[in-house]
Write a protein that holds these residues in place. Structure first.
Motif, mmCIF file in Angstrom:
data_model
loop_
_atom_site.group_PDB
_atom_site.id
_atom_site.type_symbol
_atom_site.label_atom_id
_atom_site.label_comp_id
_atom_site.label_asym_id
_atom_site.label_seq_id
_atom_site.Cartn_x
_atom_site.Cartn_y
_atom_site.Cartn_z
ATOM 1 N N UNK A 162 32.189 39.349 46.936
ATOM 2 C CA UNK A 162 30.774 38.957 46.812
ATOM 3 C C UNK A 162 30.618 37.848 45.774
ATOM 4 N N UNK A 163 31.362 37.951 44.677
ATOM 5 C CA UNK A 163 31.266 36.900 43.647
ATOM 6 C C UNK A 163 31.671 35.554 44.246
ATOM 7 N N UNK A 164 32.732 35.577 45.075
ATOM 8 C CA UNK A 164 33.176 34.321 45.718
ATOM 9 C C UNK A 164 32.148 33.803 46.714
ATOM 10 N N UNK A 165 31.402 34.727 47.345
ATOM 11 C CA UNK A 165 30.459 34.330 48.399
ATOM 12 C C UNK A 165 29.074 33.981 47.866
ATOM 13 N N UNK A 166 28.919 34.023 46.525
ATOM 14 C CA UNK A 166 27.611 33.670 45.950
ATOM 15 C C UNK A 166 27.640 32.260 45.386
ATOM 16 N N UNK A 167 26.557 31.531 45.605
ATOM 17 C CA UNK A 167 26.408 30.225 44.953
ATOM 18 C C UNK A 167 26.252 30.444 43.441
ATOM 19 N N UNK A 168 26.561 29.456 42.611
ATOM 20 C CA UNK A 168 26.297 29.606 41.173
ATOM 21 C C UNK A 168 24.829 29.981 40.963
ATOM 22 N N UNK A 169 24.594 30.951 40.114
ATOM 23 C CA UNK A 169 23.216 31.419 39.899
ATOM 24 C C UNK A 169 22.750 32.415 40.948
ATOM 25 N N UNK A 170 23.632 32.723 41.910
ATOM 26 C CA UNK A 170 23.264 33.661 42.984
ATOM 27 C C UNK A 170 23.185 35.100 42.494
ATOM 28 N N UNK A 171 22.514 35.927 43.292
ATOM 29 C CA UNK A 171 22.296 37.332 42.909
ATOM 30 C C UNK A 171 22.969 38.283 43.874
ATOM 31 N N UNK A 172 23.576 39.318 43.318
ATOM 32 C CA UNK A 172 24.046 40.447 44.127
ATOM 33 C C UNK A 172 23.104 41.603 43.775
ATOM 34 N N UNK A 173 22.218 41.920 44.702
ATOM 35 C CA UNK A 173 21.172 42.918 44.472
ATOM 36 C C UNK A 173 21.586 44.207 45.179
ATOM 37 N N UNK A 174 21.796 45.255 44.387
ATOM 38 C CA UNK A 174 22.357 46.476 44.948
ATOM 39 C C UNK A 174 21.438 47.678 44.721
ATOM 40 N N UNK A 175 21.106 48.336 45.822
ATOM 41 C CA UNK A 175 20.416 49.629 45.765
ATOM 42 C C UNK A 175 21.464 50.672 46.101
ATOM 43 N N UNK A 176 21.630 51.668 45.218
ATOM 44 C CA UNK A 176 22.611 52.702 45.568
ATOM 45 C C UNK A 176 22.449 53.926 44.672
ATOM 46 N N UNK A 177 23.122 54.986 45.089
ATOM 47 C CA UNK A 177 23.193 56.174 44.241
ATOM 48 C C UNK A 177 24.289 55.946 43.200
ATOM 49 N N UNK A 178 24.051 56.506 42.009
ATOM 50 C CA UNK A 178 24.944 56.268 40.865
ATOM 51 C C UNK A 178 25.154 57.599 40.140
ATOM 52 N N UNK A 179 26.400 57.838 39.675
ATOM 53 C CA UNK A 179 26.690 59.045 38.874
ATOM 54 C C UNK A 179 26.291 58.809 37.422
ATOM 55 N N UNK A 180 25.955 59.880 36.717
ATOM 56 C CA UNK A 180 25.737 59.777 35.260
ATOM 57 C C UNK A 180 27.060 59.438 34.596
ATOM 58 N N UNK A 181 27.006 58.806 33.414
ATOM 59 C CA UNK A 181 28.229 58.526 32.653
ATOM 60 C C UNK A 181 28.953 59.850 32.368
ATOM 61 N N UNK A 182 30.234 59.886 32.649
ATOM 62 C CA UNK A 182 31.036 61.087 32.352
ATOM 63 C C UNK A 182 30.884 62.211 33.363
ATOM 64 N N UNK A 183 30.029 62.008 34.363
ATOM 65 C CA UNK A 183 29.813 63.075 35.358
ATOM 66 C C UNK A 183 30.885 62.983 36.453
ATOM 67 N N UNK A 184 31.476 64.121 36.815
ATOM 68 C CA UNK A 184 32.475 64.102 37.896
ATOM 69 C C UNK A 184 31.759 63.979 39.241
ATOM 70 N N UNK A 185 32.530 63.580 40.266
ATOM 71 C CA UNK A 185 31.942 63.519 41.617
ATOM 72 C C UNK A 185 31.465 64.916 42.038
ATOM 73 N N UNK A 186 32.233 65.943 41.677
ATOM 74 C CA UNK A 186 31.876 67.318 42.061
ATOM 75 C C UNK A 186 30.523 67.706 41.446
ATOM 76 N N UNK A 187 30.347 67.368 40.154
ATOM 77 C CA UNK A 187 29.085 67.718 39.483
ATOM 78 C C UNK A 187 27.928 66.906 40.081
ATOM 79 N N UNK A 188 28.208 65.637 40.398
ATOM 80 C CA UNK A 188 27.176 64.799 41.041
ATOM 81 C C UNK A 188 26.744 65.443 42.367
ATOM 82 N N UNK A 189 27.764 65.818 43.170
ATOM 83 C CA UNK A 189 27.454 66.376 44.502
ATOM 84 C C UNK A 189 26.676 67.685 44.374
ATOM 85 N N UNK A 190 27.054 68.494 43.396
ATOM 86 C CA UNK A 190 26.352 69.767 43.210
ATOM 87 C C UNK A 190 24.863 69.492 42.962
ATOM 88 N N UNK A 191 24.575 68.513 42.111
ATOM 89 C CA UNK A 191 23.189 68.172 41.806
ATOM 90 C C UNK A 191 22.466 67.584 43.012
#
Ligand SMILES: C[S@@+](CC[C@H](N)C(=O)[O-])C[C@H]1O[C@@H](n2cnc3c(N)ncnc32)[C@H](O)[C@@H]1O
Length: 230
Positions: A137-166
């Motif tokens: 994506x960095x290669x495919x962006x013009x200088x000053x371009x934006x990579x805009x991402x909507x997604x689910x994110x884990x808490x810092x230090x949280x395991x995938x298992x704990x994330x999934x449980x929540x």
């Protein structure tokens, strides 16, 4: 064909559509934020936008119609979703849809764009594939371009298992307007195919790829809007 991260979207696209319609993943608030970012970009000149894992583009389409780029390209593995996208995007002067894997498409890409958008799709990739996607994506962006991402994110230090449980706990207790069989299907999909990262890992991946500025624009529980700038 064995199940993979797109099975839910190939066989039951309407289930995901119904879940987003109920706003369980905060599509309304999040896409209002996306619309504001695109409007600001449009006011400064906005030629091209690439949408990775575009689905049926139902929520992005109104944002694009308000701030139209000269060219829109959507990439998704699901033919059913892309068929619907044609309807939602028909008000745009120019759009192209590709049935393809987003990582393969990005790694083979030559052209640069102003904005790369992705909504709730990158968490399907494993850690290494996400790192490769950031580089592509960095290669495919013009200088000053934006990579805009909507997604689910884990808490810092949280395991995938704990994330999934929540997350699965929230689905079971708060997604009350979904039929039990459909809820089981959605929970099984999340348990098998969701691999969210922490914000610091995403920031580090972006930095290593040359996207030096990361901003968290919004968060609603696990659902984040982030922008990485070249
Ligand atoms: C949860 S839907 C999101 C749709 C839309 N972007 C949104 O924000 O509502 C995820 C989409 O990503 C697509 N997808 C998942 N993995 C993909 C991949 N490796 N390459 C292309 N599309 C992918 C799925 O087919 C699905 O349409």
């Amino acid at each position: 064909m064995p199940d993979d991260e797109t099975t839910l979207f190939r066989q039951s696209w309407t289930l995901y559509d119904a879940l987003s319609e109920k706003n369980y993943m905060f599509h309304r608030e999040i896409y209002a934020c996306v619309a504001a970012v695109l409007k600001e970009r449009h006011d400064r000149g906005f030629e091209s936008l690439l949408d990775l894992g575009c689905g049926n583009a139902r929520f992005l389409a109104p944002c694009l119609l308000g701030s139209p780029p000269d060219r829109y390209e959507g990439i998704d593995l699901s033919a059913a979703a892309l068929d619907e996208a044609r309807g939602y995007l028909k008000g745009l002067a120019q759009f192209t849809l590709h049935q393809a894997d987003m990582l393969e498409a990005m790694e083979g890409r030559q052209d640069q764009v102003d904005v790369i958008f992705t909504g709730y799709a990158v968490h399907h990739l494993n850690f290494e594939a996400k790192q490769r996607l950031f580089h592509a994506c960095a290669r495919a962006l013009k200088p000053g371009g934006l990579f805009l991402m909507v997604d689910v994110v884990r808490e810092e230090g949280q395991s995938r298992e704990a994330y999934l449980e929540g997350y699965l706990g929230t689905m079971r207790t708060q997604w009350t307007e979904v039929q039990p069989a459909h809820l089981d299907e959605a929970c099984a999909h999340v348990a098998a195919f969701d691999f969210p990262e922490t914000l610091s890992d995403l920031t580090q991946m972006a930095k290593e790829a040359g996207l030096s500025q990361t901003r968290l624009l919004q968060r609603h529980a696990q659902h984040h809007v982030m922008v990485f700038e070249r």
